[in-house]
Write a protein that holds these residues in place. Sequence first.
Motif, PDB file in Angstrom:
ATOM      1  N   ARG A 258       0.900  -1.136  -0.019  1.00  0.00           N
ATOM      2  CA  ARG A 258      -0.045  -0.132  -0.071  1.00  0.00           C
ATOM      3  C   ARG A 258       0.652   1.247   0.007  1.00  0.00           C
ATOM      4  N   ASN A 259       1.870   1.157   0.850  1.00  0.00           N
ATOM      5  CA  ASN A 259       2.639   2.314   0.995  1.00  0.00           C
ATOM      6  C   ASN A 259       3.898   2.449  -0.183  1.00  0.00           C
ATOM      7  N   GLY A 260       4.027   1.496  -0.813  1.00  0.00           N
ATOM      8  CA  GLY A 260       5.230   1.670  -1.655  1.00  0.00           C
ATOM      9  C   GLY A 260       6.568   1.206  -1.276  1.00  0.00           C
ATOM     10  N   LYS A 280      -4.446   2.661  -5.043  1.00  0.00           N
ATOM     11  CA  LYS A 280      -3.848   3.309  -6.080  1.00  0.00           C
ATOM     12  C   LYS A 280      -2.364   2.360  -6.400  1.00  0.00           C
ATOM     13  N   ASN A 281      -2.115   2.420  -7.731  1.00  0.00           N
ATOM     14  CA  ASN A 281      -1.041   1.678  -8.160  1.00  0.00           C
ATOM     15  C   ASN A 281      -0.965   0.253  -7.614  1.00  0.00           C
ATOM     16  N   ARG A 502       3.180  -3.106  -7.302  1.00  0.00           N
ATOM     17  CA  ARG A 502       3.280  -1.785  -7.659  1.00  0.00           C
ATOM     18  C   ARG A 502       3.249  -1.358  -9.074  1.00  0.00           C
ATOM     19  N   THR A 503       2.386  -1.099  -9.638  1.00  0.00           N
ATOM     20  CA  THR A 503       2.396  -0.835 -11.072  1.00  0.00           C
ATOM     21  C   THR A 503       3.452   0.543 -11.393  1.00  0.00           C
ATOM     22  N   ASP A 504       3.451   1.450 -10.372  1.00  0.00           N
ATOM     23  CA  ASP A 504       4.336   2.570 -10.711  1.00  0.00           C
ATOM     24  C   ASP A 504       5.851   2.360 -10.262  1.00  0.00           C
TER      25      ASP A 504
END
Length: 532
Positions: A258-260, A280-281, A502-504
Amino acid sequence: MRRSALLVACSAALSAAMTSCSAPATTDAGTAGKASKSGYLAESDTSLKGSGPLTVQLDYDSVEAGGLDPQTAATARSWSIESLVYEPLVTIDPKFGIEPLLASSWKQPNATTYVFTLRKGVTFSNGRALTPADVVGSIQRLLKSKAAYAAQLGPVKSVKATGADQVTVELTKAYTPFLAALANTPAAILPMKEIDDGSLDPQKEMLGTGPFVVKNHKQDQYWNFTRNSSYRDTKNIRISDLKIEIVPQEAARLAALRNGSAAFVNFNNVDSMDQLTGTKNAKVVSQTNSDFYYLIQNSKNPDSPLADEKIRFALNSALNRTEIASVALGGQSQPTGVTPSVLPGACDPAKLPATTGDTTALKNIGTLRLAVYTSEPAVGQIAQVIQQQLAAAGVTVKIQKYDDTTYGAKVFGAKPDFDLAIGWFAGYVDASMVSRWWDPVIAGFSGTFLNDDKTLDALIDKAASEPDGSTRTKTLADLCARVDTAAQMLPLVTRPSVIGYRTDQVSPTLRSSEGYGNFLRDLTSYTLPGAK
């Protein structure tokens, strides 16, 4: 509705009748991956040109239980991590076909002879060139080892260097899974010169031909890898530094996605697909495995009702595998026989004898103890569904939960102390391979709770020796039926891998189906976004 709530909701219905309860489908189309015709859940975006570090989080680190030696590795997690450093002669494609890897090609002049031509330009990470002696020594070393996986190589008679870039393997008889067995990490080619001269201890240090080398490792905490500068295609690997963090807590891995703080994460609970909806992402996919859960019925305790095949078969007949897949695993799984249902040639679990059996013999057999381990949520969820299904058939089941070590002692120790137990097997990539564990003479570990079935042993041997085709498919169906009827160790449902990313931060290549539990298999093709 979460899986735990669904189990409670289904309880009353299951106690009254075998009605079907299904887990709800995910509401976010972005979280449920679907396989493309090419056999992939996701394919890396080749327009991304970035390079740099990647952080992965895994649930556990079992590699060092037997040292870092891939030949003693016994779990899919070990195979995944070690495959970053070591490579076998051949590998598998997305449809479970065999492809070249360290062998550029091979030929089979007859049913028992395999001649491998080695790939040119391959070196170990210390710069030394791969030689036929490394291949010969590695296979011979595996065969001489006490590792369980050595049995999967089958009846090897000899392994010899027959040219400057050629190795020939002779079998004593035809063995169809041989190439498939070579495609797994335990059959990887090791630097035998360094092992033989004592300059390398493979239990403490990893030296391979693969794309990465180990910078440092702290057991049960982390692995740090960097690109292998000697690797033949190192310039095309976008991941310059790979950090694998060992994070046992599922909630912590969810938070990291969640937080990357992590770009790629594995999950043990299919509920994670729902819990990340709307993040998101973040994308989550379910990868089909040939791995499957099974139920052991301890048939070697003479004081147990399970010593009677009729009772074991009746208990098998009370199980509803479709319901187990739906309720305990959220529909991300499917019923299977002993030949994993995702593999070519597998038997149809809907046609097994127990699907039309009755449960009359289960009356008044008393309480059965069902052993489970606590490190994997799905095991407990499966146990609850089985408990409810057997209650509907008049059998009381007491679930006994243990940590992994205690479970191992109770189930696989010298004096087993259980009636029923749930576990899982790697299903491998040839439909007959995992069936070898149903022969306690071959498996070894199952001899304390499994009676040797000579009829089944003959079918296991026959399925392994027959070439692919309709005759072998019929033999595999007969093998499945015998396992189902004897009902000592019962395949239940396939075991999915839930993977989040993570897609980012990364664009991964992920196969829709995996035969050796290696969800890191295509890591070298991952692409990364450039600096912003």
